[in-house]
Enzyme design. Structure first.
Site, mmCIF file in Angstrom:
data_model
loop_
_atom_site.group_PDB
_atom_site.id
_atom_site.type_symbol
_atom_site.label_atom_id
_atom_site.label_comp_id
_atom_site.label_asym_id
_atom_site.label_seq_id
_atom_site.Cartn_x
_atom_site.Cartn_y
_atom_site.Cartn_z
ATOM 1 N N HIS A 1 -3.706 -4.917 0.806
ATOM 2 C CA HIS A 1 -3.068 -5.550 1.983
ATOM 3 C C HIS A 1 -3.085 -7.048 2.110
ATOM 4 C CE1 HIS A 1 -2.599 -1.600 4.116
ATOM 5 N NE2 HIS A 1 -3.644 -1.324 3.381
ATOM 6 N N CYS B 1 0.893 -1.143 -0.067
ATOM 7 C CA CYS B 1 0.037 -0.111 0.045
ATOM 8 C C CYS B 1 0.768 1.246 0.001
ATOM 9 C CB CYS B 1 -0.973 -0.178 1.405
ATOM 10 S SG CYS B 1 -2.410 1.127 0.961
ATOM 11 N N GLU C 1 -1.837 -8.800 4.194
ATOM 12 C CA GLU C 1 -2.135 -9.274 5.557
ATOM 13 C C GLU C 1 -3.661 -9.088 6.102
ATOM 14 O OE1 GLU C 1 -1.155 -6.498 4.656
ATOM 15 O OE2 GLU C 1 -1.286 -4.733 6.210
#
Lengths: 253, 197
Positions: B176, B79, B178
């Site tokens: 993202h 990001c 994660e």
């Protein structure tokens, strides 16, 4: 193309997930980390913790809980309830929240939304609005739906976004817990005037209600709680129905 | 394998650290000093904060970091971390690493920020895994001068922009991983296995 989201809300108090039973006090329904993980595995797109702690002692366990959750949850986590200052937001994000929802504090001090968006980015600032239908309009209430304000929900939503909120979490007080469906008129009225995602909340009693919130209500996301915790339906069943209705949702892989 | 997260200030690194730690043999550490962060086998630029403030934190180590990447240090930018691999950003002043020529501009869409799960088109970022639907939360996107570095595209309303870029062992992703559930964690692990076996 963005998918529509299904968000699971967990009420948290003193480090545990709780559930109210007809104002007869709160029942312990489980460990927040385990429940959040379970909903991720079932295909939920996000998890929201709503902190309903009454005392500072109970609240103190929240940041530890958020951290333990963030270490095991690999979908976005929003934390709301009792957030009052820019420092509160910073603490929540450092603990492991991806977004923070702000309700009463934004009404008391609208500049808080701007300060948080400038410091942390609009994508982590969620304006949480509780609204009640009165004479064909919707009045904003604060303090858990107890305290009326002079604000009109549609105009207030627009102001929150102008001040920096990246999402609007819109809860109908009339429908909350009633399981008769989201207030579609309210949802549509707000979705039509803001350029950020609107999350419909309050009233989901079945999968069809979720579908209607996303289609007729025009919401980007739907928040559900009780009907999942009570086993009335499942994340998978809701998403299947949405998919059959031609709504683009994420598959669970 | 030492995996170092360069921490430039703002928010949540817990999920990312845990996702990286699922790779066999990964020792994950967090470092606030941009020069010390280079004493590692893999560098990770995480995805939280604003460009201007983060570029300022990067500045004392900017040249050293760029040199390290050019010499082959594997790096994953997520990001904002992806955006820092480019030259400049309309979001704020200061210079990025300039590893990928190009600039960062605001999403050209009605609904900004883009928040939610969106697809990755034509993904060829990693050999070991293919991306489908992942989580995005951003208002700005990278506009590379040379489109050949783009290894996956995505579209929000009418704006088509890079979901992923890659040159050598340096990968940038706008989403993202994660926060992208099983698919995202698998992507992070596949990255580490591919660039630092």
């Amino acid at each position: 193309m963005l998918t529509r989201r299904l968000i699971v809300c967990l009420d948290v108090k003193g480090g545990r997930v709780v559930k109210g039973v007809q104002f007869e006090g709160l029942r312990d329904v489980g460990d927040p980390v385990e429940l959040a993980r379970r909903y991720e595995e079932e295909g939920a797109d996000e998890v929201t913790f709503l902190d309903i702690s009454a005392s500072a002692e109970e609240r103190g366990t929240l940041w530890d809980l958020v951290q333990r959750t963030a270490e095991r949850l690999f979908i976005p986590l929003t934390v709301g309830g009792g957030v009052r200052t820019v420092d509160d937001v910073g603490r929540a994000l450092r603990a492991g929240a991806d977004k923070v929802s702000i309700n009463s504090a934004a009404v008391a001090n609208p500049a808080l939304l701007t300060a948080c968006a400038e410091r942390f980015g609009a994508q982590c600032v969620v304006a949480s609005i509780d609204a009640k239908r009165e004479d064909g309009r919707w009045r904003v209430y604060t303090h858990g739906g107890k305290k009326p304000t002079e604000l009109d929900a549609v105009a207030w939503a627009r102001e929150c976004v102008a001040r920096g909120a990246g999402e609007v979490l819109l809860t109908s007080i009339d429908r909350d817990g009633a399981r008769s469906g989201y207030d579609l008129d309210l949802t549509r009225a707000v979705a039509d005037v803001v350029d950020v995602p609107v999350i419909a909340s309050g009233g989901a009693g079945n999968a069809e209600h979720v579908r209607d919130g996303l289609t007729k209500g025009g919401a980007d996301a739907a928040l559900v709680a009780g009907i999942l915790h009570d086993g009335v339906t499942t994340v998978g069943a809701i998403k299947s129905l949405l998919r059959e209705g031609g709504i683009h949702v994420r598959s669970r892989t | 394998m030492r995996v170092t997260l360069f921490d430039y200030g703002a928010g949540n690194l817990h999920s990312l650290a845990k996702a990286l730690a699922t790779a066999p043999g990964a020792e994950v550490r967090i470092q606030e000093d941009p020069v010390r962060a280079l004493d590692t086998d893999v560098l990770v630029l995480p995805g939280v904060g604003a460009f201007g403030a983060s570029a300022a934190r990067l500045e004392p180590g900017r040249q050293a970091m760029r040199d390290a990447l050019e010499r082959g240090l594997p790096c994953l930018g997520i990001c904002l971390g992806m955006q820092l691999l480019f030259d400049t950003s309309d979001e704020g002043g200061g210079a990025g690493l300039g590893y990928f020529p190009g600039k960062v501009t605001r999403l050209a869409a009605r609904r900004v920020p883009e928040i939610g799960w969106n697809t990755v088109e034509e993904d060829r970022t990693l050999a070991g895994t293919k991306l489908d639907t992942v989580y995005y939360a951003h208002s700005f996107v990278c506009r590379p001068t040379d489109a050949s570095v783009v290894t996956g595209w995505t579209t929000h309303e009418g704006d088509r922009f890079p979901a992923a870029v890659r040159r050598g062992k340096v990968v940038g992703v706008q989403f993202h991983p994660e926060k992208s559930s099983t698919a995202g964690v698998r992507f992070v692990r596949a990255f580490l296995e591919e660039v630092a076996p």
